[in-house]
Each structure stands twice: as structure tokens, then as C-alpha cells.
Design an enzyme around this catalytic site. Sequence first.
Site, mmCIF file in Angstrom:
data_model
loop_
_atom_site.group_PDB
_atom_site.id
_atom_site.type_symbol
_atom_site.label_atom_id
_atom_site.label_comp_id
_atom_site.label_asym_id
_atom_site.label_seq_id
_atom_site.Cartn_x
_atom_site.Cartn_y
_atom_site.Cartn_z
ATOM 1 N N ASP A 112 1.045 -11.756 0.577
ATOM 2 C CA ASP A 112 0.877 -11.599 2.021
ATOM 3 C C ASP A 112 -0.038 -10.457 2.447
ATOM 4 O O ASP A 112 -0.123 -10.144 3.635
ATOM 5 C CB ASP A 112 2.237 -11.424 2.695
ATOM 6 C CG ASP A 112 2.987 -10.206 2.199
ATOM 7 O OD1 ASP A 112 2.622 -9.665 1.148
ATOM 8 O OD2 ASP A 112 3.953 -9.785 2.872
ATOM 9 N N GLU A 113 -0.747 -9.844 1.517
ATOM 10 C CA GLU A 113 -1.673 -8.786 1.930
ATOM 11 C C GLU A 113 -2.822 -8.655 0.953
ATOM 12 O O GLU A 113 -2.705 -8.985 -0.227
ATOM 13 C CB GLU A 113 -0.949 -7.449 2.095
ATOM 14 C CG GLU A 113 -0.312 -6.907 0.840
ATOM 15 C CD GLU A 113 0.310 -5.527 1.050
ATOM 16 O OE1 GLU A 113 -0.329 -4.673 1.712
ATOM 17 O OE2 GLU A 113 1.414 -5.294 0.554
ATOM 18 N N ASP A 151 -2.479 -7.740 6.533
ATOM 19 C CA ASP A 151 -1.068 -7.796 6.158
ATOM 20 C C ASP A 151 -0.382 -8.829 7.046
ATOM 21 O O ASP A 151 -0.336 -8.665 8.270
ATOM 22 C CB ASP A 151 -0.433 -6.413 6.329
ATOM 23 C CG ASP A 151 0.942 -6.316 5.688
ATOM 24 O OD1 ASP A 151 1.363 -7.289 5.042
ATOM 25 O OD2 ASP A 151 1.587 -5.257 5.831
#
Length: 359
Positions: free
Chosen positions: A106-107, A12
Site C-alpha cells: 500500500d505504499e 500511501d
Amino acid sequence: MNKLSRKIIHIDMDAFYASVEQRDNPELRGKPVAVGGSRARGVVAAASYEARKFGVHSALASKIAAQRCPQLVFVKPRFDVYSAVSRQIREIFYSYTDLVEPLSLDEAYLDVTENKIGMPSASIIAKEIKKRILEETGLTASAGVSFNKFLAKLASDMNKPDGFTLITPDMAEELVANLAIEKFYGIGKVTAAKMKSMGITTGADLRERTEEELVRHFGKVGRYYYHIAQAQDERAVQPHRIRKSIGSEHTFEVDLTEEEDMLAQLERLAQEVAQDMARLNAEAKTVTLKIKYFDFTLNTRSKTFLSCISSADAVLTVARDLLRTPQLPQFPVRLLGISVSSLFYQQDKQEGYQLTLEF
């Protein structure tokens, strides 16, 4: 394969959008930054850690964010840049395993039970990935490592920013038992409030309920709640998921009656939908607006084009037009949602271009 022998990593990125802006603009470093919205209107899409200290967070109305942090700097989102950085990070993931399941820009989950470098330790791989992300992008990431997706996701959030957490099988049950119910991934505010009204405040409380009881109160997702209370999650990392639609919706704590407030929420939803399209390298021909009123009456409005759209601005323009067609909602609105369909994935699309919309 023994489920306890699986090696799952959840990566993350830390305050991703805001961190990219601070990386690219040295003047923003160390300052409270909000990506999205403006001091007058809109919704915060992301906030730097400096801003979070003042209670500024994503989905917060920009006006409230500015009140909480008068020195807050608002920056317009650059989704093309975020998408490019996300692809760069994903290439790092693929150098270790093909079993990568992105959740957003983003993860992502990675299954490294069997990996390309023959490394038996998932912890070493996770730390190496964090190091490479920092070296190659200048950004920090937090990593969680465990034997299932639920616990890996939980672990990555425990020591942010730039964190690393390992949850082993012998740690899992006690950790979950002591976890506050609102900290469970997959249990939102509304569900957490309902659980608390039933006397369920921790994982230990949740574990005492039978699967049948949880299904009766929460529907099919009750089975998921039952198993995660036991620290069990058999979901596999899924690298290839073809979706027929992409959407985002939000139920408001206070019903909306003003056009300005509705438009601010649509801006946030359009950004989230565009983010998912960018992650999936997808474009869409149909935009659908979902409106649920205070009395739970549901209304949907759609518009389909001959060519594809993919940007947040284009999606927002269509959604705004649909909101006003044939007229603005006449009753308080408790939920708004935007979805796109008739999807075309970049790898499958032979021709076409992004439609420029002028209204």
C-alpha cells in the site's frame, strides 16, 4: 545532481485493506472495520478510519479491539485481492516513472525528477496519481512530495486521509526541528523512549547531538538519525532490490507466557511476511521462527520444503508447528519473529507450485 533538486513522491494508500473491504462490501461502508483476527482471538492487521476513532489500530489484540469498539466488524483478510489492487496501482506509477520503490502493498516511493510525461512539477504528478487511483480503483491515497525520501514519507502522513502535502527546501529545517521525536520515520517506540531519557524530545534536540554521540548510543543507525535531524537524506529510490530473505519480528511490551497470545502474534507476523512476498512476487522454501526469551536467550527453528509456499496460512501453519517443536517455550517470550528464505521470484521461476500443507 543537486540533492535539493530531486523530486520524490511518497504515495500511501488510506487504510488500504479496510478500504478495499468497504469498497467491495457496501454494508461495511461507514462502519468500524477490522481486517484480521476475530472477536475471540488474533491480531488486527488493519483498521478503518471509523475504527481508529475508538483506538483500534494494526497489531492490536482482537480482544482489546472488541472491548474498545463493541460494534467493530471483523473481516478475514483477502491478500490475493489486496495484491491484485496493489499491482493495479503500481501500473499507474509506472506510467510516470520507472523509478518506483514499493515499501509494501500500500505504499511506494517514486522519483519523478525526470519522468515519462515531461512534467516539471512533482506536485501536479502526485495529484494526478491520486486522481487516477480514485477513478480506477475507487480508493483514496495520500501523497507527500519533497526533495528526499525521509521528508516525502513524513509529508504523506501529515494530512491523512486523502491528503496532499508538499515540503519545500525552505520549509524543511524548521518543520523537522519542531517535530516530536516519536513522529520521525525510522524511530520506533523503544528508540524514542531511549532518546527521551537522554533529553531528546524534538528534532531540534536531536540536531544538537553530534554524529559520533548518536553512533555511540545507537550504533550505525545513529548516522541516519544525525542526517535526518538536519532534514538530509541521500538515499536514492531503488526500483530493483533482490532480497535473500523476507521477515518480520516484534518485541512485546509485556513478555508472553500463554500459547494463545503467542499464536495470535504469529498470525500477525505471518500476514506481514506473506504481504511482502506478494509485493515482491516471491515464494519461499524455508520458514524460520525466531524466539527471544525474557533473559535475551535466542532460539531459532527452521523447516525447509521441496516446493514453495507463499500464503499467510501456509507460513502460519509452519510457524505454529515450529513453535511447538519440540515443545512450547518454557520461559516468558519477549520477541517473536518469522522469516522466509530460499526465495524464488516469479519472473525467474520456470516451474513449481504452491505447496498445500496439512498438519
